[in-house]
Design a protein around this motif. Structure first.
Motif, PDB file in Angstrom:
ATOM      1  N   GLY A   1     -21.476  -7.927 -22.891  1.00  0.00           N
ATOM      2  CA  GLY A   1     -20.211  -8.423 -22.659  1.00  0.00           C
ATOM      3  C   GLY A   1     -20.682  -9.905 -22.077  1.00  0.00           C
ATOM      4  O   GLY A   1     -21.660 -10.153 -21.668  1.00  0.00           O
ATOM      5  N   GLU A   2     -19.387 -10.480 -21.863  1.00  0.00           N
ATOM      6  CA  GLU A   2     -19.686 -11.795 -21.312  1.00  0.00           C
ATOM      7  C   GLU A   2     -19.571 -11.835 -19.680  1.00  0.00           C
ATOM      8  O   GLU A   2     -19.306 -10.806 -19.147  1.00  0.00           O
ATOM      9  CB  GLU A   2     -18.180 -12.663 -21.572  1.00  0.00           C
ATOM     10  CG  GLU A   2     -18.353 -12.961 -23.287  1.00  0.00           C
ATOM     11  CD  GLU A   2     -17.297 -13.534 -23.654  1.00  0.00           C
ATOM     12  OE1 GLU A   2     -17.450 -14.614 -24.301  1.00  0.00           O
ATOM     13  OE2 GLU A   2     -15.737 -13.238 -23.767  1.00  0.00           O
ATOM     14  N   SER A   3     -19.754 -12.992 -19.279  1.00  0.00           N
ATOM     15  CA  SER A   3     -19.741 -12.896 -17.794  1.00  0.00           C
ATOM     16  C   SER A   3     -18.474 -12.346 -17.184  1.00  0.00           C
ATOM     17  O   SER A   3     -17.260 -12.471 -17.558  1.00  0.00           O
ATOM     18  CB  SER A   3     -19.894 -14.360 -17.458  1.00  0.00           C
ATOM     19  OG  SER A   3     -21.004 -14.892 -17.796  1.00  0.00           O
ATOM     20  N   GLY A   4     -18.728 -11.458 -16.142  1.00  0.00           N
ATOM     21  CA  GLY A   4     -17.534 -10.720 -15.274  1.00  0.00           C
ATOM     22  C   GLY A   4     -17.047  -9.548 -16.051  1.00  0.00           C
ATOM     23  O   GLY A   4     -16.228  -9.017 -15.323  1.00  0.00           O
ATOM     24  N   SER A   5     -17.841  -9.229 -16.874  1.00  0.00           N
ATOM     25  CA  SER A   5     -17.576  -7.869 -17.787  1.00  0.00           C
ATOM     26  C   SER A   5     -17.767  -6.729 -16.868  1.00  0.00           C
ATOM     27  O   SER A   5     -17.300  -5.711 -17.163  1.00  0.00           O
ATOM     28  CB  SER A   5     -17.864  -7.935 -18.855  1.00  0.00           C
ATOM     29  OG  SER A   5     -19.431  -7.982 -19.011  1.00  0.00           O
ATOM     30  N   GLY A   6     -18.863  -6.822 -15.871  1.00  0.00           N
ATOM     31  CA  GLY A   6     -19.032  -5.451 -15.211  1.00  0.00           C
ATOM     32  C   GLY A   6     -20.633  -4.966 -15.651  1.00  0.00           C
ATOM     33  O   GLY A   6     -21.186  -4.173 -14.793  1.00  0.00           O
ATOM     34  N   LYS A   7     -21.155  -5.975 -16.216  1.00  0.00           N
ATOM     35  CA  LYS A   7     -22.467  -5.455 -16.489  1.00  0.00           C
ATOM     36  C   LYS A   7     -23.695  -5.242 -15.477  1.00  0.00           C
ATOM     37  O   LYS A   7     -24.146  -4.271 -15.183  1.00  0.00           O
ATOM     38  CB  LYS A   7     -23.063  -6.373 -17.923  1.00  0.00           C
ATOM     39  CG  LYS A   7     -22.426  -6.737 -19.013  1.00  0.00           C
ATOM     40  CD  LYS A   7     -23.040  -7.528 -19.930  1.00  0.00           C
ATOM     41  CE  LYS A   7     -23.505  -8.821 -19.491  1.00  0.00           C
ATOM     42  NZ  LYS A   7     -22.524  -9.752 -18.930  1.00  0.00           N
ATOM     43  N   SER A   8     -23.852  -6.186 -14.927  1.00  0.00           N
ATOM     44  CA  SER A   8     -24.798  -6.622 -13.730  1.00  0.00           C
ATOM     45  C   SER A   8     -24.345  -5.545 -12.816  1.00  0.00           C
ATOM     46  O   SER A   8     -25.398  -4.960 -12.083  1.00  0.00           O
ATOM     47  CB  SER A   8     -24.988  -7.957 -13.360  1.00  0.00           C
ATOM     48  OG  SER A   8     -25.637  -8.610 -14.592  1.00  0.00           O
ATOM     49  N   ILE A   9     -23.046  -5.577 -12.223  1.00  0.00           N
ATOM     50  CA  ILE A   9     -22.769  -4.579 -11.179  1.00  0.00           C
ATOM     51  C   ILE A   9     -22.861  -3.300 -11.445  1.00  0.00           C
ATOM     52  O   ILE A   9     -23.342  -2.382 -10.573  1.00  0.00           O
ATOM     53  CB  ILE A   9     -21.292  -4.788 -10.796  1.00  0.00           C
ATOM     54  CG1 ILE A   9     -20.829  -4.528  -9.455  1.00  0.00           C
ATOM     55  CG2 ILE A   9     -20.282  -4.172 -11.841  1.00  0.00           C
ATOM     56  CD1 ILE A   9     -21.677  -5.485  -8.423  1.00  0.00           C
ATOM     57  N   THR A  10     -22.788  -2.739 -12.886  1.00  0.00           N
ATOM     58  CA  THR A  10     -23.382  -1.406 -13.300  1.00  0.00           C
ATOM     59  C   THR A  10     -24.793  -1.297 -12.870  1.00  0.00           C
ATOM     60  O   THR A  10     -25.224  -0.188 -12.339  1.00  0.00           O
ATOM     61  CB  THR A  10     -23.034  -1.324 -14.773  1.00  0.00           C
ATOM     62  OG1 THR A  10     -21.455  -1.448 -14.679  1.00  0.00           O
ATOM     63  CG2 THR A  10     -23.171   0.127 -15.019  1.00  0.00           C
ATOM     64  N   SER A  11     -25.444  -2.072 -13.264  1.00  0.00           N
ATOM     65  CA  SER A  11     -26.858  -1.966 -13.122  1.00  0.00           C
ATOM     66  C   SER A  11     -27.243  -1.838 -11.558  1.00  0.00           C
ATOM     67  O   SER A  11     -28.163  -1.124 -11.238  1.00  0.00           O
ATOM     68  CB  SER A  11     -27.837  -3.089 -13.760  1.00  0.00           C
ATOM     69  OG  SER A  11     -27.479  -4.240 -13.058  1.00  0.00           O
ATOM     70  N   LEU A  12     -26.825  -2.636 -10.823  1.00  0.00           N
ATOM     71  CA  LEU A  12     -27.044  -2.582  -9.307  1.00  0.00           C
ATOM     72  C   LEU A  12     -26.509  -1.229  -8.699  1.00  0.00           C
ATOM     73  O   LEU A  12     -27.129  -0.617  -7.811  1.00  0.00           O
ATOM     74  CB  LEU A  12     -26.430  -3.825  -8.573  1.00  0.00           C
ATOM     75  CG  LEU A  12     -26.905  -5.262  -8.747  1.00  0.00           C
ATOM     76  CD1 LEU A  12     -25.883  -6.150  -8.294  1.00  0.00           C
ATOM     77  CD2 LEU A  12     -28.152  -5.240  -8.543  1.00  0.00           C
ATOM     78  N   ALA A  13     -25.601  -0.797  -9.209  1.00  0.00           N
ATOM     79  CA  ALA A  13     -25.091   0.516  -8.950  1.00  0.00           C
ATOM     80  C   ALA A  13     -26.063   1.673  -9.256  1.00  0.00           C
ATOM     81  O   ALA A  13     -26.388   2.508  -8.251  1.00  0.00           O
ATOM     82  CB  ALA A  13     -23.609   0.802  -9.200  1.00  0.00           C
ATOM     83  N   ILE A  14     -26.661   1.477 -10.289  1.00  0.00           N
ATOM     84  CA  ILE A  14     -27.702   2.537 -10.578  1.00  0.00           C
ATOM     85  C   ILE A  14     -28.868   2.365  -9.670  1.00  0.00           C
ATOM     86  O   ILE A  14     -29.576   3.319  -9.456  1.00  0.00           O
ATOM     87  CB  ILE A  14     -27.874   2.432 -12.190  1.00  0.00           C
ATOM     88  CG1 ILE A  14     -26.783   2.550 -12.877  1.00  0.00           C
ATOM     89  CG2 ILE A  14     -29.147   3.308 -12.547  1.00  0.00           C
ATOM     90  CD1 ILE A  14     -26.997   2.304 -14.291  1.00  0.00           C
ATOM     91  N   MET A  15     -29.216   1.304  -9.338  1.00  0.00           N
ATOM     92  CA  MET A  15     -30.390   0.960  -8.567  1.00  0.00           C
ATOM     93  C   MET A  15     -30.039   1.018  -7.116  1.00  0.00           C
ATOM     94  O   MET A  15     -30.978   1.201  -6.208  1.00  0.00           O
ATOM     95  CB  MET A  15     -30.856  -0.287  -8.626  1.00  0.00           C
ATOM     96  CG  MET A  15     -31.626  -0.678  -9.780  1.00  0.00           C
ATOM     97  SD  MET A  15     -33.053   0.202 -10.223  1.00  0.00           S
ATOM     98  CE  MET A  15     -33.909  -0.839  -8.883  1.00  0.00           C
ATOM     99  N   GLY A  16     -28.630   1.481  -6.788  1.00  0.00           N
ATOM    100  CA  GLY A  16     -28.290   1.742  -5.279  1.00  0.00           C
ATOM    101  C   GLY A  16     -28.348   0.431  -4.491  1.00  0.00           C
ATOM    102  O   GLY A  16     -28.692   0.343  -3.357  1.00  0.00           O
ATOM    103  N   LEU A  17     -28.079  -0.770  -5.145  1.00  0.00           N
ATOM    104  CA  LEU A  17     -28.232  -2.104  -4.637  1.00  0.00           C
ATOM    105  C   LEU A  17     -26.970  -2.718  -4.231  1.00  0.00           C
ATOM    106  O   LEU A  17     -26.752  -4.093  -4.312  1.00  0.00           O
ATOM    107  CB  LEU A  17     -29.213  -2.963  -5.352  1.00  0.00           C
ATOM    108  CG  LEU A  17     -30.818  -2.559  -5.461  1.00  0.00           C
ATOM    109  CD1 LEU A  17     -31.461  -3.331  -6.352  1.00  0.00           C
ATOM    110  CD2 LEU A  17     -31.158  -2.701  -3.991  1.00  0.00           C
TER     111      LEU A  17
END
Length: 602
Positions: free
Chosen positions: A57-73
């Motif tokens: 997805g493009e910037s702001g779609s929520g990709k990276s924030i999902t990965s940070l949630a999985i890592m607990g970060l």
């Protein structure tokens, strides 16, 4: 069985192995003055061992924030999980305290970030950082941890692994630093590896090496991979299954074949259509008409070097040969592309043409020679304008964008305040913005809009040449496509010429009239787009073209030899300049370096 849990009504999960990671109904919210605002809503998937799930997805779609949630970060308390679960096996990660999450991070779930230099400690050796990560999770002695670190470096096929343990991050190239991050992430054989844009900042050949490395390591270790990316070519190369996200929601999910061959959603179709593709290779015509029009810029035997000092008295001991004798003409209304890997001298040529670095040889722009009088330099700078890679860094955040676009007119004393204002409004409309945007500040615009503002500023003085230095590489593919369309339209309207600097061969193939391939400060091949891409004559050119990701999961990539060394350094001892390459004319303006001994793939 697919690695993706189908969330459509009535979907039945096929029998198979239990997922190593499952996400159900995940909602992530940010606290605002008006209450909680969802950043990611109702996300669900399941990932099995040995499978790769791409979240695209493009910037702001929520990709990276999902990965940070999985890592607990997630950054507390502003951003937090407000719904759903994240299960590693049978363990719900959202219910674990921080101490328990620390034992899982790096051990059972590891992450590779986009920019390795910001993830590595610049004051610690590679060996110390690797052993520290291992010792944090394993009760091993220093010697055993070092042996495990060395084994991890060998696994990622880095050259001279014993020597790398004693080096610092700044001593390594970008590709080597990314291999270090992969080695650190995989040293403890995690169940899940999250790769957040792991190849975005890398050259195309290094990108291919990293993708093949991840594929091989996954086959050997059985690690499940979550690939976060906006590059659909990378998705097609590596992924088994795909989730397409837009504005925090999943808009489509399925196997990589399903998503690429039969996308259901308009957003997915638009995303795939915007991906730049290499056109089918076809031999260049036998009779190729020479470029017509007046010469706008001419480089003759240009050299740029930087001194390296060392020793007790700080004497010059080495010299960086950034540009080692480049000759090139750019004609009116022509787009000439400079391509090559990082460190080849592309951006140094741009800076030399803008009068920002000293050089030897001759550079003429609009008939004015750089290096002459101050008046000549000022006139040449008016004829050539730069558009940089990062538009936010190129715009003063304290100034309104209308004033930024008008600034070149003010500096050169052109027009009155009223005429400059009218010119700014006209330029904004030409680049697809409106007069209501003139009074805003840079932070109020998206990345693509900011790049349009930079293009408007470059056009303010009606230059004959625009130097676009990686001007679209930081943009999402759909924004990139719109900016490229804008550049083409402006070329036709203003008869402006472009020096288009890029490492993205697919983008170059879609915009360039002529292409110059650079390696270690010298041009190794030069010709029209059809000549260079249709009949590449130099092995380095062929390697660059072969490494371009193809956004088609059915594409069978031909095996190629992997380099076991990094690209040689342009730093040489004082008095030992690099040998000059001899260019051989293949006819109709297509020239290629005769001496290929300098390149390791020759």
């Amino acid at each position: 069985m697919t690695a993706l849990a189908q969330t459509q009504p009535g979907a039945v999960k096929a029998p198979g192995a239990e997922p190593v990671l499952s996400v159900e109904g995940l909602t992530i919210s940010v606290r605002t003055e008006s209450g909680l605002h969802p950043l990611v809503s109702d996300m669900s998937f399941a990932l099995e061992r040995g499978r790769t799930l791409a979240i695209a997805g493009e910037s702001g779609s929520g990709k990276s924030i999902t990965s940070l949630a999985i890592m607990g970060l997630l950054p507390p308390p502003a951003v937090r999980v407000t719904g759903g679960s994240i299960r590693l096996g049978q363990t719900d990660l959202t219910a674990l305290p921080e101490e328990a999450l620390q034992r899982i991070r790096g051990n059972r779930i590891a992450m590779i970030f986009q920019e390795p230099m910001t993830s590595l400690n610049p004051v610690m050796t590679i060996g110390r950082q690797l052993t520290e990560a291992i010792e944090a999770h394993e009760a091993l002695g220093r010697d055993a941890a070092r042996a495990l670190a060395l084994q991890a470096l060998r696994a990622v096929r880095i050259s001279e692994p014993e020597r790398r343990l004693g080096q610092y991050p700044h001593e390594l190239s970008g590709g080597m630093r990314q291999r270090i991050m992969i080695a650190m992430a995989l040293a403890l054989r995690p169940d899940v590896l999250i790769a957040d844009e792991p190849t975005t900042a890398l050259d195309v050949t290094v990108q291919r090496e990293v993708l093949e490395l991840l594929r091989d390591l996954q086959r050997d270790l059985g690690t499940a991979i979550i690939l976060i990316t906006h590059d659909m070519g990378v998705v097609a190369e590596l992924a088994d299954d795909v989730i397409v996200m837009q504005s925090g929601r999943m808009v489509e999910q399925g196997t990589v074949e399903q998503v690429f061959t039969a996308p259901r959603e308009p957003y997915t179709r638009a995303l795939l259509a915007a991906v730049p593709r290499m056109r089918p290779a076809a031999p260049a015509p036998v009779a190729q008409a020479a470029a017509r029009g007046q010469v706008v810029a001419r480089l003759s035997d240009v050299e740029v070097t930087f001194d390296v000092r060392g020793g007790l008295f700080g004497r010059v001991t080495h010299r960086v040969h950034a540009v080692a004798g480049v000759s090139l003409d750019i004609r009116e209304g022509e787009t000439v592309a400079l391509v090559g890997e990082s460190g080849c001298g592309k951006s140094t040529i741009a800076r030399a043409m803008a009068g920002l670095v000293p050089f030897r040889g001759s550079i003429e722009i609009g008939g004015k020679r750089l290096g002459g009088t101050a008046a000549d330099l000022r006139a040449a700078r008016r004829e050539a304008q730069l558009v940089f890679q990062d538009p936010m860094a190129a715009l003063d955040p304290r100034m309104r964008v209308g004033d930024l676009v008008a600034e070149p007119l003010v500096i050169h004393g052109i027009g009155t305040a009223e005429s400059r204002r009218a010119r700014v409004v006209d330029l904004f409309e030409r680049v697809g913005l409106s007069r209501r945007h003139v009074e805003r500040y840079p932070h109020e615009f998206s990345g693509g809009q900011r790049q349009r503002i930079c293009i408007a500023r470059a056009l303010a003085l009606e230059p004959r040449l625009i130097i676009a230095d990686e001007s679209v590489s930081a943009l999402d593919v759909s924004v990139q496509a719109r900016v490229l369309d804008l550049l083409r339209a402006l070329k036709e309207e203003f008869r402006v010429s472009y020096l288009f600097i890029s490492h993205d061969m697919a983008v170059v193939d879609n915009i360039a009239d002529r292409v110059a391939v650079m390696y270690l400060g010298q041009v190794v091949e030069l010709g029209t787009r059809a000549q260079v891409f249709g009949s590449p004559a130099h092995p380095y050119t062929r390697r660059l073209i072969e490494a371009v990701p193809v956004p088609d999961p059915r594409h069978q990539r031909q095996p190629s030899a992997r380099l076991d060394t990094e690209i040689p350094s342009p730093v040489r001892r004082l008095g030992d300049p690099p040998p000059r390459l001899r260019l051989r004319d293949l006819g109709n303006g297509h020239v290629v370096a005769e001496d290929t001994a300098l390149h390791p793939t020759a």
